[in-house]
Design a protein around this motif. Sequence first.
Motif, PDB file in Angstrom:
ATOM      1  N   MET A  70       7.713  -3.434   6.274  1.00 32.61           N
ATOM      2  CA  MET A  70       7.817  -3.821   4.766  1.00 32.61           C
ATOM      3  C   MET A  70       6.409  -4.314   4.146  1.00 32.61           C
ATOM      4  O   MET A  70       6.340  -4.431   2.891  1.00 32.61           O
ATOM      5  CB  MET A  70       8.873  -5.158   4.678  1.00 32.61           C
ATOM      6  CG  MET A  70      10.178  -4.645   5.102  1.00 32.61           C
ATOM      7  SD  MET A  70      10.827  -3.251   4.316  1.00 32.61           S
ATOM      8  CE  MET A  70      11.146  -3.860   2.388  1.00 32.61           C
ATOM      9  N   ILE A  71       5.563  -4.493   5.121  1.00 32.46           N
ATOM     10  CA  ILE A  71       4.072  -4.591   4.496  1.00 32.46           C
ATOM     11  C   ILE A  71       3.595  -3.500   3.474  1.00 32.46           C
ATOM     12  O   ILE A  71       3.124  -3.825   2.539  1.00 32.46           O
ATOM     13  CB  ILE A  71       2.890  -4.872   5.668  1.00 32.46           C
ATOM     14  CG1 ILE A  71       1.667  -5.186   4.930  1.00 32.46           C
ATOM     15  CG2 ILE A  71       2.627  -3.521   6.494  1.00 32.46           C
ATOM     16  CD1 ILE A  71       1.295  -6.511   5.485  1.00 32.46           C
ATOM     17  N   SER A  72       3.985  -2.279   3.940  1.00 39.19           N
ATOM     18  CA  SER A  72       3.766  -1.256   3.068  1.00 39.19           C
ATOM     19  C   SER A  72       4.457  -0.979   1.812  1.00 39.19           C
ATOM     20  O   SER A  72       3.633  -0.939   0.737  1.00 39.19           O
ATOM     21  CB  SER A  72       3.953   0.111   3.488  1.00 39.19           C
ATOM     22  OG  SER A  72       3.383   0.492   4.861  1.00 39.19           O
ATOM     23  N   THR A  73       5.774  -1.603   1.650  1.00 42.42           N
ATOM     24  CA  THR A  73       6.453  -1.699   0.382  1.00 42.42           C
ATOM     25  C   THR A  73       5.853  -2.936  -0.275  1.00 42.42           C
ATOM     26  O   THR A  73       5.870  -2.677  -1.494  1.00 42.42           O
ATOM     27  CB  THR A  73       8.015  -2.051   1.053  1.00 42.42           C
ATOM     28  OG1 THR A  73       8.480  -0.913   1.549  1.00 42.42           O
ATOM     29  CG2 THR A  73       8.693  -2.262  -0.428  1.00 42.42           C
ATOM     30  N   ALA A  74       5.532  -4.030   0.285  1.00 41.89           N
ATOM     31  CA  ALA A  74       5.073  -5.426  -0.433  1.00 41.89           C
ATOM     32  C   ALA A  74       3.550  -4.851  -1.071  1.00 41.89           C
ATOM     33  O   ALA A  74       3.202  -5.177  -2.005  1.00 41.89           O
ATOM     34  CB  ALA A  74       5.049  -6.440   0.645  1.00 41.89           C
ATOM     35  N   TRP A  75       2.752  -4.394  -0.447  1.00 46.07           N
ATOM     36  CA  TRP A  75       1.406  -3.815  -0.709  1.00 46.07           C
ATOM     37  C   TRP A  75       1.568  -2.771  -2.049  1.00 46.07           C
ATOM     38  O   TRP A  75       1.071  -3.349  -2.972  1.00 46.07           O
ATOM     39  CB  TRP A  75       0.607  -3.219   0.360  1.00 46.07           C
ATOM     40  CG  TRP A  75      -0.793  -2.774  -0.254  1.00 46.07           C
ATOM     41  CD1 TRP A  75      -1.780  -3.763   0.007  1.00 46.07           C
ATOM     42  CD2 TRP A  75      -1.301  -2.011  -1.089  1.00 46.07           C
ATOM     43  NE1 TRP A  75      -2.822  -3.027  -0.775  1.00 46.07           N
ATOM     44  CE2 TRP A  75      -2.815  -1.834  -1.200  1.00 46.07           C
ATOM     45  CE3 TRP A  75      -0.581  -0.628  -1.517  1.00 46.07           C
ATOM     46  CZ2 TRP A  75      -3.495  -0.984  -2.099  1.00 46.07           C
ATOM     47  CZ3 TRP A  75      -1.361   0.383  -2.193  1.00 46.07           C
ATOM     48  CH2 TRP A  75      -2.564   0.135  -2.421  1.00 46.07           C
TER      49      TRP A  75
ATOM     50  N   GLU B 127       7.494   5.051  -5.628  1.00 42.99           N
ATOM     51  CA  GLU B 127       8.073   5.807  -4.315  1.00 42.99           C
ATOM     52  C   GLU B 127       7.157   6.397  -3.301  1.00 42.99           C
ATOM     53  O   GLU B 127       5.873   6.455  -3.796  1.00 42.99           O
ATOM     54  CB  GLU B 127       9.022   6.888  -4.755  1.00 42.99           C
ATOM     55  CG  GLU B 127       8.299   7.980  -5.776  1.00 42.99           C
ATOM     56  CD  GLU B 127       9.346   9.330  -6.046  1.00 42.99           C
ATOM     57  OE1 GLU B 127      10.462   9.115  -5.627  1.00 42.99           O
ATOM     58  OE2 GLU B 127       8.842  10.090  -6.621  1.00 42.99           O
ATOM     59  N   HIS B 128       7.429   6.769  -2.296  1.00 41.30           N
ATOM     60  CA  HIS B 128       6.621   7.215  -1.129  1.00 41.30           C
ATOM     61  C   HIS B 128       5.559   6.520  -0.814  1.00 41.30           C
ATOM     62  O   HIS B 128       4.421   6.597  -1.048  1.00 41.30           O
ATOM     63  CB  HIS B 128       5.974   8.705  -1.589  1.00 41.30           C
ATOM     64  CG  HIS B 128       7.017   9.464  -2.075  1.00 41.30           C
ATOM     65  ND1 HIS B 128       7.586  10.404  -1.071  1.00 41.30           N
ATOM     66  CD2 HIS B 128       7.623  10.189  -3.513  1.00 41.30           C
ATOM     67  CE1 HIS B 128       8.518  11.237  -1.817  1.00 41.30           C
ATOM     68  NE2 HIS B 128       8.499  10.967  -3.047  1.00 41.30           N
ATOM     69  N   PHE B 129       5.735   5.108  -0.329  1.00 44.69           N
ATOM     70  CA  PHE B 129       5.018   4.253  -0.049  1.00 44.69           C
ATOM     71  C   PHE B 129       4.296   4.715   1.417  1.00 44.69           C
ATOM     72  O   PHE B 129       4.570   5.333   2.283  1.00 44.69           O
ATOM     73  CB  PHE B 129       5.637   3.014   0.341  1.00 44.69           C
ATOM     74  CG  PHE B 129       6.395   2.402  -0.742  1.00 44.69           C
ATOM     75  CD1 PHE B 129       6.255   2.946  -1.904  1.00 44.69           C
ATOM     76  CD2 PHE B 129       7.442   1.413  -0.592  1.00 44.69           C
ATOM     77  CE1 PHE B 129       6.853   2.194  -3.282  1.00 44.69           C
ATOM     78  CE2 PHE B 129       8.198   1.073  -1.538  1.00 44.69           C
ATOM     79  CZ  PHE B 129       7.891   1.464  -2.805  1.00 44.69           C
ATOM     80  N   PRO B 130       2.929   4.323   1.501  1.00 49.24           N
ATOM     81  CA  PRO B 130       2.279   4.812   2.633  1.00 49.24           C
ATOM     82  C   PRO B 130       2.491   3.903   4.068  1.00 49.24           C
ATOM     83  O   PRO B 130       3.054   2.865   3.793  1.00 49.24           O
ATOM     84  CB  PRO B 130       0.717   4.383   2.273  1.00 49.24           C
ATOM     85  CG  PRO B 130       0.902   3.119   1.309  1.00 49.24           C
ATOM     86  CD  PRO B 130       2.046   3.466   0.485  1.00 49.24           C
ATOM     87  N   ILE B 131       2.256   4.611   4.969  1.00 45.26           N
ATOM     88  CA  ILE B 131       2.402   3.720   6.326  1.00 45.26           C
ATOM     89  C   ILE B 131       1.018   2.972   6.494  1.00 45.26           C
ATOM     90  O   ILE B 131       0.116   3.933   6.460  1.00 45.26           O
ATOM     91  CB  ILE B 131       2.565   4.794   7.629  1.00 45.26           C
ATOM     92  CG1 ILE B 131       3.919   5.260   7.253  1.00 45.26           C
ATOM     93  CG2 ILE B 131       2.570   4.127   8.743  1.00 45.26           C
ATOM     94  CD1 ILE B 131       4.349   6.525   8.241  1.00 45.26           C
ATOM     95  N   PHE B 132       1.270   1.708   6.396  1.00 43.42           N
ATOM     96  CA  PHE B 132       0.039   1.081   6.819  1.00 43.42           C
ATOM     97  C   PHE B 132      -0.212   0.818   8.478  1.00 43.42           C
ATOM     98  O   PHE B 132       0.677   0.268   9.257  1.00 43.42           O
ATOM     99  CB  PHE B 132       0.021  -0.241   6.297  1.00 43.42           C
ATOM    100  CG  PHE B 132      -0.280  -0.358   4.863  1.00 43.42           C
ATOM    101  CD1 PHE B 132      -0.433   0.921   4.266  1.00 43.42           C
ATOM    102  CD2 PHE B 132      -0.156  -1.434   4.135  1.00 43.42           C
ATOM    103  CE1 PHE B 132      -0.728   0.697   2.860  1.00 43.42           C
ATOM    104  CE2 PHE B 132      -0.357  -1.664   2.586  1.00 43.42           C
ATOM    105  CZ  PHE B 132      -0.600  -0.364   1.962  1.00 43.42           C
TER     106      PHE B 132
END
Length: 136
Positions: free
Chosen positions: A120-125, A95-100
């Motif tokens: 979604m790149i943040s979620t995927a990473w 949880e709490h994915f970063p903003i890329f």
Amino acid sequence: SRYDTAADIDNLFRRVGRANFGLLFCFGCIALAGLDLPKTIRKWKKRIFVVHLRDVRGYWGKQTEEAQFGAGRIPLKEAIAALRKIGYQGILHPEHFPIFTSEIPADKSPLFNHAWDRRMISTAWTLGYCRGLLAG
């Protein structure tokens, strides 16, 4: 009710007195409270029912912020190893994915995005990072 210390949680377990009463064990909350994550995992091994994976900087009330996984101060590799060692087979919920962004380095990334965020790149990473932790 709010429980701020390990003693608070131990007291709660004593008062409830049932083996099927356990924790949603949040890596970030444990770390922000200043507790040693692997040691706390070993201590409450029979009480951990769900795990929230996240990384943070700071402590409660002292420059607390979310961090990109691996850029904070949580020993993620050691904590995952501790979960393996106790035989944890439950849910691991990142949880709490970063903003890329290309303009902001990971250690300065603002807060986090949500699963419903279009970036979604943040979620995927983050999910890839977690898979790497689990495979390691």
